[in-house]
Motif scaffolding. Structure first.
Motif, PDB file in Angstrom:
ATOM      1  N   VAL A 132      12.694  -7.323  10.898  1.00  0.00           N
ATOM      2  CA  VAL A 132      12.762  -5.929  11.336  1.00  0.00           C
ATOM      3  C   VAL A 132      13.999  -5.246  10.757  1.00  0.00           C
ATOM      4  O   VAL A 132      13.933  -4.120  10.248  1.00  0.00           O
ATOM      5  N   GLU A 133      15.135  -5.935  10.807  1.00  0.00           N
ATOM      6  CA  GLU A 133      16.376  -5.357  10.277  1.00  0.00           C
ATOM      7  C   GLU A 133      16.303  -5.187   8.766  1.00  0.00           C
ATOM      8  O   GLU A 133      16.706  -4.147   8.223  1.00  0.00           O
ATOM      9  N   LEU A 134      15.768  -6.194   8.062  1.00  0.00           N
ATOM     10  CA  LEU A 134      15.664  -6.111   6.607  1.00  0.00           C
ATOM     11  C   LEU A 134      14.744  -4.977   6.191  1.00  0.00           C
ATOM     12  O   LEU A 134      15.050  -4.232   5.248  1.00  0.00           O
ATOM     13  N   ASN A 135      13.645  -4.808   6.882  1.00  0.00           N
ATOM     14  CA  ASN A 135      12.714  -3.736   6.536  1.00  0.00           C
ATOM     15  C   ASN A 135      13.368  -2.366   6.705  1.00  0.00           C
ATOM     16  O   ASN A 135      13.191  -1.472   5.874  1.00  0.00           O
TER      17      ASN A 135
ATOM     18  N   ILE B 244       4.149   2.962   2.791  1.00  0.00           N
ATOM     19  CA  ILE B 244       5.317   2.784   3.667  1.00  0.00           C
ATOM     20  C   ILE B 244       5.045   1.580   4.565  1.00  0.00           C
ATOM     21  O   ILE B 244       4.007   1.503   5.226  1.00  0.00           O
ATOM     22  N   THR B 245       5.954   0.627   4.531  1.00  0.00           N
ATOM     23  CA  THR B 245       5.834  -0.602   5.319  1.00  0.00           C
ATOM     24  C   THR B 245       6.714  -0.487   6.555  1.00  0.00           C
ATOM     25  O   THR B 245       7.902  -0.171   6.446  1.00  0.00           O
ATOM     26  N   MET B 246       6.123  -0.732   7.701  1.00  0.00           N
ATOM     27  CA  MET B 246       6.851  -0.656   8.975  1.00  0.00           C
ATOM     28  C   MET B 246       6.807  -2.011   9.676  1.00  0.00           C
ATOM     29  O   MET B 246       5.786  -2.694   9.651  1.00  0.00           O
ATOM     30  N   MET B 247       7.920  -2.379  10.287  1.00  0.00           N
ATOM     31  CA  MET B 247       7.984  -3.615  11.073  1.00  0.00           C
ATOM     32  C   MET B 247       8.755  -3.336  12.356  1.00  0.00           C
ATOM     33  O   MET B 247       9.780  -2.650  12.333  1.00  0.00           O
TER      34      MET B 247
ATOM     35  N   VAL C  24       3.539  -5.493  12.117  1.00  0.00           N
ATOM     36  CA  VAL C  24       3.759  -5.026  10.751  1.00  0.00           C
ATOM     37  C   VAL C  24       2.595  -4.125  10.345  1.00  0.00           C
ATOM     38  O   VAL C  24       1.436  -4.387  10.713  1.00  0.00           O
ATOM     39  N   SER C  25       2.901  -3.067   9.615  1.00  0.00           N
ATOM     40  CA  SER C  25       1.843  -2.165   9.155  1.00  0.00           C
ATOM     41  C   SER C  25       2.177  -1.613   7.783  1.00  0.00           C
ATOM     42  O   SER C  25       3.350  -1.517   7.406  1.00  0.00           O
ATOM     43  N   VAL C  26       1.136  -1.277   7.048  1.00  0.00           N
ATOM     44  CA  VAL C  26       1.295  -0.557   5.779  1.00  0.00           C
ATOM     45  C   VAL C  26       0.417   0.692   5.847  1.00  0.00           C
ATOM     46  O   VAL C  26      -0.734   0.628   6.276  1.00  0.00           O
ATOM     47  N   THR C  27       0.982   1.820   5.459  1.00  0.00           N
ATOM     48  CA  THR C  27       0.248   3.083   5.403  1.00  0.00           C
ATOM     49  C   THR C  27       0.148   3.497   3.946  1.00  0.00           C
ATOM     50  O   THR C  27       1.164   3.715   3.284  1.00  0.00           O
ATOM     51  N   MET C  28      -1.083   3.585   3.446  1.00  0.00           N
ATOM     52  CA  MET C  28      -1.328   3.887   2.030  1.00  0.00           C
ATOM     53  C   MET C  28      -2.282   5.084   1.945  1.00  0.00           C
ATOM     54  O   MET C  28      -3.494   4.928   2.118  1.00  0.00           O
ATOM     55  N   PRO C  29      -1.759   6.279   1.671  1.00  0.00           N
ATOM     56  CA  PRO C  29      -2.559   7.504   1.746  1.00  0.00           C
ATOM     57  C   PRO C  29      -3.432   7.804   0.534  1.00  0.00           C
ATOM     58  O   PRO C  29      -4.266   8.704   0.600  1.00  0.00           O
ATOM     59  N   CYS C  30      -3.258   7.098  -0.574  1.00  0.00           N
ATOM     60  CA  CYS C  30      -4.046   7.469  -1.760  1.00  0.00           C
ATOM     61  C   CYS C  30      -4.464   6.244  -2.588  1.00  0.00           C
ATOM     62  O   CYS C  30      -4.045   6.088  -3.734  1.00  0.00           O
ATOM     63  N   ILE C  31      -5.315   5.419  -1.980  1.00  0.00           N
ATOM     64  CA  ILE C  31      -5.894   4.285  -2.708  1.00  0.00           C
ATOM     65  C   ILE C  31      -7.132   4.777  -3.450  1.00  0.00           C
ATOM     66  O   ILE C  31      -8.127   5.161  -2.839  1.00  0.00           O
ATOM     67  N   GLU C  32      -7.082   4.741  -4.776  1.00  0.00           N
ATOM     68  CA  GLU C  32      -8.170   5.288  -5.604  1.00  0.00           C
ATOM     69  C   GLU C  32      -9.017   4.141  -6.153  1.00  0.00           C
ATOM     70  O   GLU C  32      -8.623   3.478  -7.110  1.00  0.00           O
ATOM     71  N   VAL C  33     -10.163   3.939  -5.541  1.00  0.00           N
ATOM     72  CA  VAL C  33     -11.033   2.833  -5.959  1.00  0.00           C
ATOM     73  C   VAL C  33     -12.491   3.277  -5.990  1.00  0.00           C
ATOM     74  O   VAL C  33     -12.891   4.227  -5.328  1.00  0.00           O
ATOM     75  N   GLY C  34     -13.275   2.557  -6.775  1.00  0.00           N
ATOM     76  CA  GLY C  34     -14.715   2.766  -6.835  1.00  0.00           C
ATOM     77  C   GLY C  34     -15.403   1.449  -7.125  1.00  0.00           C
ATOM     78  O   GLY C  34     -14.766   0.500  -7.594  1.00  0.00           O
ATOM     79  N   THR C  35     -16.693   1.380  -6.844  1.00  0.00           N
ATOM     80  CA  THR C  35     -17.435   0.134  -7.069  1.00  0.00           C
ATOM     81  C   THR C  35     -18.608   0.324  -8.022  1.00  0.00           C
ATOM     82  O   THR C  35     -19.404  -0.592  -8.216  1.00  0.00           O
TER      83      THR C  35
ATOM     84  N   LEU D 159      16.642  -1.693   6.560  1.00  0.00           N
ATOM     85  CA  LEU D 159      17.715  -1.495   5.593  1.00  0.00           C
ATOM     86  C   LEU D 159      17.193  -1.392   4.157  1.00  0.00           C
ATOM     87  O   LEU D 159      17.708  -0.606   3.367  1.00  0.00           O
ATOM     88  N   LYS D 160      16.175  -2.175   3.824  1.00  0.00           N
ATOM     89  CA  LYS D 160      15.665  -2.218   2.448  1.00  0.00           C
ATOM     90  C   LYS D 160      14.571  -1.173   2.210  1.00  0.00           C
ATOM     91  O   LYS D 160      14.741  -0.241   1.425  1.00  0.00           O
ATOM     92  N   ASN D 161      13.441  -1.332   2.898  1.00  0.00           N
ATOM     93  CA  ASN D 161      12.275  -0.494   2.603  1.00  0.00           C
ATOM     94  C   ASN D 161      12.433   0.959   3.049  1.00  0.00           C
ATOM     95  O   ASN D 161      11.855   1.859   2.445  1.00  0.00           O
ATOM     96  N   LEU D 162      13.198   1.184   4.118  1.00  0.00           N
ATOM     97  CA  LEU D 162      13.356   2.540   4.623  1.00  0.00           C
ATOM     98  C   LEU D 162      14.658   3.176   4.132  1.00  0.00           C
ATOM     99  O   LEU D 162      14.642   4.148   3.391  1.00  0.00           O
ATOM    100  N   THR D 163      15.797   2.595   4.521  1.00  0.00           N
ATOM    101  CA  THR D 163      17.082   3.185   4.142  1.00  0.00           C
ATOM    102  C   THR D 163      17.322   3.105   2.641  1.00  0.00           C
ATOM    103  O   THR D 163      17.686   4.101   1.999  1.00  0.00           O
TER     104      THR D 163
END
Length: 226
Positions: free
Chosen positions: A75-78, A124-127, A138-149, A80-84
């Motif tokens: 939680v602390e690493l996330n 954005i990764t949250m813990m 833990v969660s990841v929010t990804m607003p623009c995943i561009e995929v097709g099949t 300090l690293k991913n957010l701050t």
């Protein structure tokens, strides 16, 4: 992921308008507001393609035994690293450890456009500690995943086989678009797993050691004869 289809529709619309208004000047079919293959706040805010949130609760004993670290450290690493750290760097959509590694790998394997990794990796990764601090949310929010099949690189043999393996090959006739949506969730779930793995390695001080062990040859290449 539908861009070429939209471009065809826009081109037909422009042709119609040009016939209706002969004095109209068409400068180009794209004005870059879309913003394809470029980091842009509009994609981060409004989304592009599929917008996915993936979350999980990891029990504390799993964090200790499997990930070799503890909930408080992650939680602390996330924070300090991913957010701050990302904020200090002026990141745009890059509040994560290495989402682009996973997105790029899946895109190449399933016939997506690898260049769209740029905006598709917005994450954005949250813990946070839950259950009285014992477990990790833990969660990841990804607003623009561009995929097709369907179409494009999805028709290549190896890429088609990968899509088939994931159960998302081609179009779903019963629920149109559901295969692409499922592929987007697979991407997000894989990113979450990757974030957990790398963040745990960093928290445990194992990142460089693991790189040296698994990403380097033990052979003395200077003495290898051809």
């Amino acid at each position: 992921m539908g861009m070429n289809m939209v471009s065809k529709g826009v081109q037909n619309t422009l042709d119609f308008l040009t016939n209706q208004f002969p004095d109209m000047d068409v400068m180009g079919i794209s004005g870059n507001y879309c913003s394809d293959k470029k980091p842009a706040a509009v994609n981060w805010i409004e989304g592009r393609g599929k917008s996915v949130v993936c979350e999980a609760v990891i029990q504390g004993d799993i964090v200790n035994k499997v990930l070799k670290t503890d909930v408080a450290s992650l939680v602390e690493l996330n924070m300090l690293k991913n957010l701050t750290g990302s904020a200090v760097a002026g990141a745009l959509g890059g509040f994560n450890a290495h989402a682009s590694n996973i997105v790029s790998a899946i895109y190449i394997a399933t016939g997506q456009d690898p260049a769209q990794n740029i905006e598709s990796s917005h994450c954005i990764t949250m813990m946070e500690a839950v259950n009285d601090g014992k477990d990790l949310h833990v969660s990841v929010t990804m607003p623009c995943i561009e995929v097709g099949t369907v179409g494009g690189g999805t028709q290549l043999a190896s890429q088609s086989a990968c899509l088939n393996l994931l159960g998302v090959k081609g179009a779903n006739k019963e629920a149109p678009g559901s295969n692409a949506r499922l592929l987007a969730t697979i991407v997000a779930g894989s990113v979450l797993a990757g974030e957990l793995s790398l963040m745990s390695a960093i928290a445990a001080g194992q990142l460089v050691k693991s790189h040296m062990k698994y990403n380097r040859s033990n052979k003395d290449v200077a003495n290898i004869k051809s």
